[in-house]
Design an enzyme around this catalytic site. Structure first.
Site, PDB file in Angstrom:
ATOM      1  CD  GLU A  41      -3.394  -0.890   2.429  1.00  0.00           C
ATOM      2  OE1 GLU A  41      -4.121  -2.009   1.828  1.00  0.00           O
ATOM      3  OE2 GLU A  41      -3.755   0.296   3.096  1.00  0.00           O
ATOM      4  CB  ILE A  57       0.003  -3.292  -8.432  1.00  0.00           C
ATOM      5  CG1 ILE A  57      -0.522  -2.890  -6.897  1.00  0.00           C
ATOM      6  CG2 ILE A  57      -0.477  -4.865  -8.350  1.00  0.00           C
ATOM      7  CD1 ILE A  57       0.021  -3.725  -5.830  1.00  0.00           C
ATOM      8  CG  LEU A  91       5.031 -11.514  -0.439  1.00  0.00           C
ATOM      9  CD1 LEU A  91       5.064 -10.766   0.757  1.00  0.00           C
ATOM     10  CD2 LEU A  91       5.593 -10.625  -1.789  1.00  0.00           C
ATOM     11  CD  GLU A 105       7.786 -10.614  -5.150  1.00  0.00           C
ATOM     12  OE1 GLU A 105       7.776 -11.309  -3.964  1.00  0.00           O
ATOM     13  OE2 GLU A 105       7.560 -10.194  -5.554  1.00  0.00           O
TER      14      GLU A 105
END
Length: 405
Positions: free
Chosen positions: A147, A177, A260, A384
């Protein structure tokens, strides 16, 4: 002519100085060579222009081609997925990122995040609806966890889902994203209702089809890294979803974090592809570029740089192999993936920067891949899990003490 003894080792191969090809079987080599040939034909001739213009034209066609190769959801089984081994998937990631990190990111987000989430946590109906098209590349997926105000700490997410009768209503934003604006389905993670109202309960995953009212995915522009990649924001404004949109098998952060981990494993391999391409560019340049009357590869300082780069490159590939074999044996831990992601991305950036010095001023030109890979890896270093987060994962594993909070 003398005949060498039968046990004499093969000649030294500058492209494989440790003989790591001996670790691969025939099928693994075939997969690697197939992906390498596809990238050489479809990506390398165009990638400098795509990067310079900040676009990935024909992404849907590329996705379909990658689906035909079996590269999407490659290590998953059933539903049109290839069912490849972890090592086979890793080799594909290495070859894709040797072309460009943006191409490997397309594949990683599709397979290791969006498809993996549905495959592991989805209902049978959800799997049947989405996975075959995603494996074929006719449907692109994205994964909404990060976010604007919460990256390394997903527990602080503000996107929430409230119940309205049997429906769920989602509100919030996701940032950075990959594939977002071209995705046919988004896997979105949100906090559900608890005793404290919306956003106070457990984290759940939701499948949000593109075109759902209230859902939009504006593309993020003005990037200086991963320019040949589609990066978007996800906006959820009272997005109404039916009860069967929730992933039934995932409750809490363990769900998205496991996804992830699967994606990070691909990065362990992929980053070495970017490093290899940069090393090969520097090695070729050093053999032909002349200064002071001879190739610069003949000078001691240049040879020292090349030797150090080769050491880190092939140690990183060997580490990736080791982690892949452990994953295939069902013995790979998340901490070990952090070990690989932290080491290999950090070393890959170092290799790119050293390669740039060997190429001199030419190192900043898009005629060579080095600066493109170096800037891409700045994103790979962060997403990540940042360097600091993986250091803390390993620090906790080593000491038994939690330094996160």
């Amino acid at each position: 002519m003398s005949v060498p003894p039968a046990d004499e080792p093969p000649p030294f191969d500058p492209g494989d100085p440790l003989g790591l090809d001996d670790l691969l079987d025939a099928e693994e080599r075939a997969i690697r060579d197939t992906v390498r040939a596809w990238a050489a034909d479809r990506v390398l001739p165009e990638i400098a222009g795509w990067y310079e213009r900040g676009e990935l034209p024909g992404i849907r066609e590329l996705a379909r081609e990658l689906g035909s190769l079996g590269a999407l959801g490659m290590s998953l089984t059933g539903y049109g997925c290839a069912g490849a081994s972890a090592v086979q998937y890793g080799l594909a990631c290495l070859e894709l990122e040797a072309a460009d990190s943006g191409i490997r990111s397309l594949v990683s987000v599709q397979g290791s995040l969006a498809m993996y989430a549905i495959h592991r946590y989805g209902s049978e109906e959800q799997k049947e609806r989405w996975l075959p098209g995603m494996a074929a590349g006719t449907t692109i997926g994205c994964f909404g966890l990060t976010e604007p105000d919460h990256g390394s700490d997903p527990a602080g997410m503000r996107t929430y889902a409230r119940r309205d009768g049997t429906d769920w209503v989602l509100t919030g934003r996701k940032m950075w994203i990959t594939n977002g604006s071209v995705a046919g389905v988004a896997v979105v993670w949100a906090r559900t209702e608890g005793d404290g109202g919306p956003g106070s309960g457990a984290v759940r995953g939701f499948l949000v089809p593109a075109g759902t009212p209230g859902f939009s995915a504006p593309e993020i522009r003005h990037k200086w890294s991963l320019r040949a990649s589609v990066t978007s924001e996800l906006v959820l404004d009272e997005v109404r979803l039916p009860a069967d949109a929730v992933l039934p098998g995932a409750t809490g952060l363990r769900g998205p974090l496991s996804c992830l981990s699967h994606a990070r494993y691909g990065i362990v391999w992929g980053s070495m592809g970017a490093a290899r391409a940069s090393f090969e560019a520097a090695l070729g340049y050093a053999r032909t570029r002349e200064q002071f009357g001879r190739p610069i590869g003949g000078f001691q300082l240049t040879q020292a740089k090349l030797a150090d780069m080769a050491l880190e490159l092939h140690k990183g590939i060997l580490l990736a192999h080791h982690l892949g074999r452990r994953m295939d044996a069902g013995r790979l831990r998340a901490e070990q993936i952090s070990f690989g992601k932290l080491n290999n991305v950090r070393e890959a950036i170092g290799i790119c920067r050293t390669a740039r010095t060997i190429l001199g001023a030419n190192g900043i030109s898009l005629e060579y891949p080095v600066m493109r890979h170096a800037t891409n890896l700045e994103s790979v270093l962060t997403y990540e899990g940042t360097v600091e987060m993986h250091q803390l994962v390993l620090g906790k594993a080593l000491t038994g003490l939690d330094a996160f909070r």
